[in-house]
Design a protein around this motif. Structure first.
Motif, mmCIF file in Angstrom:
data_model
loop_
_atom_site.group_PDB
_atom_site.id
_atom_site.type_symbol
_atom_site.label_atom_id
_atom_site.label_comp_id
_atom_site.label_asym_id
_atom_site.label_seq_id
_atom_site.Cartn_x
_atom_site.Cartn_y
_atom_site.Cartn_z
ATOM 1 N N ILE A 8 4.794 0.237 -5.101
ATOM 2 C CA ILE A 8 3.731 -0.408 -5.643
ATOM 3 C C ILE A 8 2.349 0.114 -5.203
ATOM 4 C CG2 ILE A 8 2.603 -2.350 -6.782
ATOM 5 C CD1 ILE A 8 5.403 -3.510 -7.507
ATOM 6 N N VAL A 9 2.311 -0.285 -3.720
ATOM 7 C CA VAL A 9 1.049 -0.079 -3.043
ATOM 8 C C VAL A 9 0.913 1.279 -3.027
ATOM 9 C CG1 VAL A 9 0.243 -0.104 -0.639
ATOM 10 C CG2 VAL A 9 1.402 -2.226 -1.811
ATOM 11 N N ILE A 10 1.672 2.491 -2.694
ATOM 12 C CA ILE A 10 1.547 3.779 -2.821
ATOM 13 C C ILE A 10 0.965 4.111 -4.160
ATOM 14 C CG2 ILE A 10 2.561 5.997 -2.671
ATOM 15 C CD1 ILE A 10 4.207 4.829 -0.472
ATOM 16 N N VAL A 11 1.531 3.903 -5.286
ATOM 17 C CA VAL A 11 1.358 4.014 -6.625
ATOM 18 C C VAL A 11 -0.070 3.699 -6.790
ATOM 19 C CG1 VAL A 11 1.830 4.199 -8.945
ATOM 20 C CG2 VAL A 11 3.543 4.666 -7.533
ATOM 21 N N ALA A 12 -0.219 2.507 -6.805
ATOM 22 C CA ALA A 12 -1.751 1.675 -7.088
ATOM 23 C C ALA A 12 -2.818 2.579 -6.020
ATOM 24 C CB ALA A 12 -1.630 0.331 -6.720
ATOM 25 N N SER A 13 -2.340 2.896 -4.743
ATOM 26 C CA SER A 13 -3.772 3.453 -4.089
ATOM 27 C C SER A 13 -3.714 4.870 -4.481
ATOM 28 C CB SER A 13 -3.193 3.388 -2.608
ATOM 29 O OG SER A 13 -2.127 4.278 -2.189
ATOM 30 N N LEU A 34 -13.163 -0.300 -10.316
ATOM 31 C CA LEU A 34 -12.778 0.080 -9.041
ATOM 32 C C LEU A 34 -12.588 -1.070 -8.169
ATOM 33 C CD1 LEU A 34 -14.318 3.485 -8.554
ATOM 34 C CD2 LEU A 34 -11.975 2.982 -9.132
ATOM 35 N N LEU A 35 -13.965 -2.028 -8.446
ATOM 36 C CA LEU A 35 -13.865 -3.101 -7.343
ATOM 37 C C LEU A 35 -12.480 -3.914 -7.745
ATOM 38 C CD1 LEU A 35 -15.533 -4.897 -5.679
ATOM 39 C CD2 LEU A 35 -16.579 -5.791 -7.490
ATOM 40 N N VAL A 36 -12.321 -4.080 -9.175
ATOM 41 C CA VAL A 36 -11.036 -5.057 -9.463
ATOM 42 C C VAL A 36 -9.910 -4.422 -8.957
ATOM 43 C CG1 VAL A 36 -9.791 -6.168 -11.230
ATOM 44 C CG2 VAL A 36 -12.398 -6.275 -11.244
ATOM 45 N N GLY A 37 -9.746 -2.996 -9.009
ATOM 46 C CA GLY A 37 -8.678 -2.340 -8.724
ATOM 47 C C GLY A 37 -8.299 -2.361 -7.297
ATOM 48 N N PHE A 38 -9.493 -2.356 -6.260
ATOM 49 C CA PHE A 38 -9.203 -2.455 -4.962
ATOM 50 C C PHE A 38 -9.031 -3.925 -4.580
ATOM 51 C CE2 PHE A 38 -10.756 1.773 -4.742
ATOM 52 C CZ PHE A 38 -10.027 2.394 -3.399
ATOM 53 N N ALA A 39 -9.542 -4.842 -5.344
ATOM 54 C CA ALA A 39 -9.071 -6.244 -5.053
ATOM 55 C C ALA A 39 -7.524 -6.445 -5.343
ATOM 56 C CB ALA A 39 -10.176 -7.304 -5.902
ATOM 57 N N VAL A 40 -6.932 -5.936 -6.484
ATOM 58 C CA VAL A 40 -5.760 -5.871 -6.488
ATOM 59 C C VAL A 40 -4.797 -5.356 -5.567
ATOM 60 C CG1 VAL A 40 -3.999 -5.307 -8.358
ATOM 61 C CG2 VAL A 40 -5.930 -6.179 -9.265
ATOM 62 N N LEU A 41 -5.339 -4.092 -5.222
ATOM 63 C CA LEU A 41 -4.590 -3.571 -4.242
ATOM 64 C C LEU A 41 -4.484 -4.310 -2.756
ATOM 65 C CD1 LEU A 41 -3.171 -0.798 -3.193
ATOM 66 C CD2 LEU A 41 -5.578 -0.126 -2.573
ATOM 67 N N GLU A 42 -5.551 -4.996 -2.701
ATOM 68 C CA GLU A 42 -5.586 -5.763 -1.330
ATOM 69 C C GLU A 42 -4.549 -6.932 -1.559
ATOM 70 O OE1 GLU A 42 -7.036 -7.176 2.629
ATOM 71 O OE2 GLU A 42 -6.968 -5.226 1.545
ATOM 72 N N PHE A 103 -6.446 7.103 -0.426
ATOM 73 C CA PHE A 103 -5.585 8.120 0.366
ATOM 74 C C PHE A 103 -5.034 7.555 1.581
ATOM 75 C CE2 PHE A 103 -4.743 11.858 2.894
ATOM 76 C CZ PHE A 103 -3.523 12.560 2.318
ATOM 77 N N ALA A 104 -5.857 6.994 2.072
ATOM 78 C CA ALA A 104 -5.343 6.308 3.587
ATOM 79 C C ALA A 104 -4.295 5.418 3.443
ATOM 80 C CB ALA A 104 -6.552 5.921 4.529
ATOM 81 N N ILE A 105 -4.396 4.519 2.497
ATOM 82 C CA ILE A 105 -3.481 3.214 2.069
ATOM 83 C C ILE A 105 -2.080 3.824 1.938
ATOM 84 C CG2 ILE A 105 -3.021 1.340 0.512
ATOM 85 C CD1 ILE A 105 -4.982 0.822 2.733
ATOM 86 N N ALA A 106 -2.335 5.061 0.977
ATOM 87 C CA ALA A 106 -0.982 5.528 0.780
ATOM 88 C C ALA A 106 -0.097 6.538 1.732
ATOM 89 C CB ALA A 106 -1.187 6.826 -0.481
ATOM 90 N N VAL A 107 -0.885 6.943 2.783
ATOM 91 C CA VAL A 107 -0.306 7.657 3.817
ATOM 92 C C VAL A 107 -0.001 6.661 5.042
ATOM 93 C CG1 VAL A 107 -1.032 8.982 5.766
ATOM 94 C CG2 VAL A 107 -1.974 9.607 3.692
ATOM 95 N N MET A 108 -0.797 5.503 5.044
ATOM 96 C CA MET A 108 -0.267 4.531 6.160
ATOM 97 C C MET A 108 1.074 3.822 5.344
ATOM 98 S SD MET A 108 -3.827 3.121 7.311
ATOM 99 C CE MET A 108 -3.064 2.111 8.557
#
Length: 120
Positions: A8-13, A34-42, A103-108
């Motif tokens: 889920i984290v990889i796909v969302a990022s 994007l702000l809400v999307g990155f909040a959900v990703l967090e 991209f960094a979140i997906a790779v990490m």
């Protein structure tokens, strides 16, 4: 480590990275989506971090715990830092910062899975 949450984290990022790229190409600053999307990703990253910490506390996990926790800590910091920088830079480059953050979140996350499975 929970592979469902990691997926889920990889796909969302990657989706947020793509959305940020489109916004950057259109020469727009970061918007509310994007702000809400990155909040959900967090939130998803924090859930993943909770699973990792609980599993390591339960005796599971790789031998390289320091590296694993370095990735966990880095992941927790990247989305808020990216959003902060994107809000400070109200041009296309603010959205470009979010492309790099996604991209960094997906790779990490992929790298954390490799470390967890012993393929370091």
């Amino acid at each position: 480590m929970n592979t469902v949450v990691s997926t889920i984290v990889i796909v969302a990022s990657l989706l947020l990275m793509l959305a940020s790229l489109i916004v950057a190409i259109r020469n727009r600053p970061m918007g509310m989506v994007l702000l809400v999307g990155f909040a959900v990703l967090e939130v998803a990253i924090l859930v993943q971090a909770g699973f990792v910490i609980a599993a390591v506390a339960g005796g599971e996990g790789p031998d390289e715990k320091v590296t694993l926790f370095g990735y966990v800590a880095g992941q927790v910091v990247i989305p808020p830092a990216g959003v902060f920088l994107a809000l400070a830079e109200r041009s296309r480059w603010g959205s470009a910062i979010l492309v790099v953050a996604g991209f960094a979140i997906a790779v990490m996350t992929g790298r954390m899975l490799q470390i967890w499975q012993g393929g370091a």
